[in-house]
Design an enzyme around this catalytic site. Structure first.
Site, PDB file in Angstrom:
ATOM      1  N   GLU A   1       2.086  -6.388   0.987  1.00 25.28           N
ATOM      2  CA  GLU A   1       2.708  -5.936   2.143  1.00 25.28           C
ATOM      3  C   GLU A   1       2.308  -6.856   3.134  1.00 25.28           C
ATOM      4  O   GLU A   1       3.414  -7.387   3.904  1.00 25.28           O
ATOM      5  CB  GLU A   1       1.939  -4.659   2.240  1.00 25.28           C
ATOM      6  CG  GLU A   1       2.552  -3.511   1.051  1.00 25.28           C
ATOM      7  CD  GLU A   1       2.595  -2.115   1.522  1.00 25.28           C
ATOM      8  OE1 GLU A   1       1.333  -1.584   2.124  1.00 25.28           O
ATOM      9  OE2 GLU A   1       3.661  -1.681   1.903  1.00 25.28           O
TER      10      GLU A   1
ATOM     11  N   HIS B   1       0.530  -1.910  -4.482  1.00 28.05           N
ATOM     12  CA  HIS B   1       1.847  -2.330  -3.960  1.00 28.05           C
ATOM     13  C   HIS B   1       2.054  -3.443  -5.118  1.00 28.05           C
ATOM     14  O   HIS B   1       1.906  -4.722  -4.764  1.00 28.05           O
ATOM     15  CB  HIS B   1       1.932  -2.789  -2.618  1.00 28.05           C
ATOM     16  CG  HIS B   1       1.306  -1.667  -1.681  1.00 28.05           C
ATOM     17  ND1 HIS B   1       2.291  -0.469  -1.063  1.00 28.05           N
ATOM     18  CD2 HIS B   1       0.241  -1.312  -1.286  1.00 28.05           C
ATOM     19  CE1 HIS B   1       1.452   0.251  -0.568  1.00 28.05           C
ATOM     20  NE2 HIS B   1       0.242  -0.222  -0.396  1.00 28.05           N
TER      21      HIS B   1
ATOM     22  N   HIS C   1      -4.858  -1.682  -2.121  1.00 26.31           N
ATOM     23  CA  HIS C   1      -5.699  -1.258  -1.131  1.00 26.31           C
ATOM     24  C   HIS C   1      -6.623   0.041  -1.375  1.00 26.31           C
ATOM     25  O   HIS C   1      -6.388   0.736  -1.971  1.00 26.31           O
ATOM     26  CB  HIS C   1      -4.530  -0.419  -0.239  1.00 26.31           C
ATOM     27  CG  HIS C   1      -3.562  -1.315   0.427  1.00 26.31           C
ATOM     28  ND1 HIS C   1      -2.274  -1.096   0.723  1.00 26.31           N
ATOM     29  CD2 HIS C   1      -3.812  -2.580   0.901  1.00 26.31           C
ATOM     30  CE1 HIS C   1      -1.563  -2.079   1.445  1.00 26.31           C
ATOM     31  NE2 HIS C   1      -2.520  -2.938   1.364  1.00 26.31           N
TER      32      HIS C   1
ATOM     33  N   HIS D   1      -5.148   2.007  -4.558  1.00 23.39           N
ATOM     34  CA  HIS D   1      -3.670   1.866  -5.149  1.00 23.39           C
ATOM     35  C   HIS D   1      -2.943   0.498  -5.012  1.00 23.39           C
ATOM     36  O   HIS D   1      -3.899  -0.259  -4.132  1.00 23.39           O
ATOM     37  CB  HIS D   1      -2.736   3.166  -4.422  1.00 23.39           C
ATOM     38  CG  HIS D   1      -2.587   2.828  -2.950  1.00 23.39           C
ATOM     39  ND1 HIS D   1      -3.361   3.330  -1.907  1.00 23.39           N
ATOM     40  CD2 HIS D   1      -1.764   1.863  -2.159  1.00 23.39           C
ATOM     41  CE1 HIS D   1      -3.082   2.779  -0.605  1.00 23.39           C
ATOM     42  NE2 HIS D   1      -2.109   2.035  -0.688  1.00 23.39           N
TER      43      HIS D   1
ATOM     44  N   THR E   1       0.681   1.829   5.869  1.00 23.82           N
ATOM     45  CA  THR E   1       1.939   0.938   5.632  1.00 23.82           C
ATOM     46  C   THR E   1       3.040   1.985   5.244  1.00 23.82           C
ATOM     47  O   THR E   1       4.160   1.196   4.938  1.00 23.82           O
ATOM     48  CB  THR E   1       1.742  -0.520   4.747  1.00 23.82           C
ATOM     49  OG1 THR E   1       1.318   0.572   3.607  1.00 23.82           O
ATOM     50  CG2 THR E   1       0.612  -1.071   5.285  1.00 23.82           C
TER      51      THR E   1
ATOM     52  N   HIS F   1       5.286   7.063  -5.274  1.00 23.32           N
ATOM     53  CA  HIS F   1       5.538   5.839  -4.310  1.00 23.32           C
ATOM     54  C   HIS F   1       4.440   4.758  -4.720  1.00 23.32           C
ATOM     55  O   HIS F   1       4.925   3.796  -4.449  1.00 23.32           O
ATOM     56  CB  HIS F   1       4.992   6.146  -2.748  1.00 23.32           C
ATOM     57  CG  HIS F   1       5.692   7.513  -2.264  1.00 23.32           C
ATOM     58  ND1 HIS F   1       7.278   7.304  -1.918  1.00 23.32           N
ATOM     59  CD2 HIS F   1       5.502   8.636  -1.956  1.00 23.32           C
ATOM     60  CE1 HIS F   1       7.587   8.439  -1.450  1.00 23.32           C
ATOM     61  NE2 HIS F   1       6.521   9.286  -1.349  1.00 23.32           N
TER      62      HIS F   1
HETATM   63  N1  LIG Z   1      -0.754   1.683   2.198  1.00 23.55           N
HETATM   64  S1  LIG Z   1      -1.982   2.150   2.937  1.00 23.55           S
HETATM   65  O1  LIG Z   1      -3.014   1.932   2.493  1.00 23.55           O
HETATM   66  O2  LIG Z   1      -1.511   1.975   4.378  1.00 23.55           O
HETATM   67  C1  LIG Z   1      -1.742   4.013   2.903  1.00 23.55           C
HETATM   68  C2  LIG Z   1      -0.786   4.685   3.001  1.00 23.55           C
HETATM   69  C3  LIG Z   1      -0.785   5.989   2.734  1.00 23.55           C
HETATM   70  C4  LIG Z   1      -2.007   6.416   2.607  1.00 23.55           C
HETATM   71  S2  LIG Z   1      -2.772   7.912   2.080  1.00 23.55           S
HETATM   72  O3  LIG Z   1      -2.950   7.977   0.604  1.00 23.55           O
HETATM   73  O4  LIG Z   1      -4.132   7.894   2.975  1.00 23.55           O
HETATM   74  N2  LIG Z   1      -2.017   8.993   2.833  1.00 23.55           N
HETATM   75  C5  LIG Z   1      -1.769   9.306   4.100  1.00 23.55           C
HETATM   76  C6  LIG Z   1      -1.617  10.347   4.285  1.00 23.55           C
HETATM   77  C7  LIG Z   1      -0.592  11.396   3.876  1.00 23.55           C
HETATM   78  C8  LIG Z   1      -0.735  12.629   4.629  1.00 23.55           C
HETATM   79  C9  LIG Z   1      -1.642  12.507   5.736  1.00 23.55           C
HETATM   80  S3  LIG Z   1      -2.528  11.160   5.600  1.00 23.55           S
HETATM   81  S4  LIG Z   1      -3.099   4.977   2.458  1.00 23.55           S
HETATM   82 ZN   LIG Z   2      -1.197   0.565   0.698  1.00 22.88          ZN
END
Ligand SMILES: NS(=O)(=O)c1ccc(S(=O)(=O)NCc2cccs2)s1
Ligand SMILES: [Zn+2]
Length: 260
Positions: free
Chosen positions: A105, A95, A118, A93, A198, A63
């Protein structure tokens, strides 16, 4: 977990089927309307203690491309601003947009940027693990930084070069000694609001801190396309209770040059 993406059959408009919180009332990203942001004098500067940074690896989870950090202690934290205690840096990471299209985003008055960085932090004072924090209303703090096209960004090369190593899904490669302080703009003026992840699982656990000043990256850097899914971003909800605060006073008074 459950499959999701940015396509027609698995994209943002159907995420609510597997992740009902998508219809919640603090979903991100949002369109930031600066004139509607109320200035909160109680909001202090944000402080980023990334000096003894502990980056580990860079991986492509299909992703996004993620740089992960060792978060077993408080060496790399964000504090101040709207936060009641330090939050530990877990990963950052991007986007990305596709060729020339804008991949940010969050938007500002409807305008999107080429890309958005982010930096994800978690509240290790109140919660015992990242997973537990990620589903708690005050569990995460994500620092959002807009990338706009302009001059070549001196340090982004180290990341885009490493990205070619992880161009295909589920590949990981060593990425030690990278200090994300080199990715910050000169001013740390920010907007902040209570929102969510997000992407699925879309947990409403994020205190968003979005910097007003973008960093400049070259056209080539901004249009980097990895094999992770690109496509329409979701614009959700309305910005409310957005407040802004003064710039931070970095402890060292200057940013330590990144070690590479
Ligand atoms: N674009 S954002 O910064 O809002 C993120 C999206 C997903 C993120 S994560 O890496 O923290 N995984 C989230 C999780 C996966 C499983 C349990 S929690 S951060
Ligand atoms: Zn993000």
């Amino acid at each position: 977990g459950k499959h999701w993406g940015y396509g027609k059959d698995d994209g943002p408009s159907i995420w609510h089927q597997n992740f009902p919180v998508a219809e919640g009332d603090r979903q991100s990203p949002i369109d930031i309307m600066p004139q509607q942001a109320s200035h909160d004098p109680n909001l202090g500067p944000i402080v980023l203690n990334y000096d003894h940074c502990t980056s580990l690896n860079i991986c492509n989870n299909g992703h996004s491309v993620v740089v992960e950090f060792d978060d077993t202690d408080d060496r790399s934290v964000i504090l101040g601003g709207p936060l009641d205690n330090p939050y530990r840096l877990k990963q950052f990471h991007f986007h990305w947009g596709g060729k020339g299209c804008h991949g940010s985003e969050h938007t500002v008055e409807g305008n999107s940027y080429a890309s958005e960085l982010h930096l994800v932090h978690w509240n290790a004072v109140k919660y015992r693990s990242f997973g537990e924090a990620a589903s708690a209303p005050d569990g995460l703090a994500v620092l959002g930084i807009f990338l706009e096209t302009g001059d070549d960004h001196r340090w982004l090369h180290t990341i885009t070069d490493a990205l070619y190593m992880v161009k295909y899904k589920a590949s990981v490669t060593d990425f030690k000694g990278f200090n994300p302080k080199c990715l910050l703009p000169s001013s740390l003026h920010y907007w902040t609001y209570l929102g969510s992840l997000t992407t699925p699982p879309l947990h409403e656990s994020v205190t968003w801190i979005v910097l007003k000043e973008p960093i400049a990256v070259s056209e080539r850097q901004a249009s980097f396309e990895c094999s992770c899914s690109l496509g329409r971003k979701r614009i959700r909800g309305y910005a409310w209770k957005i407040t802004s605060g003064p710039p931070s006073l970095s402890k060292a008074g200057k940013y330590a040059p990144p070690i590479n």
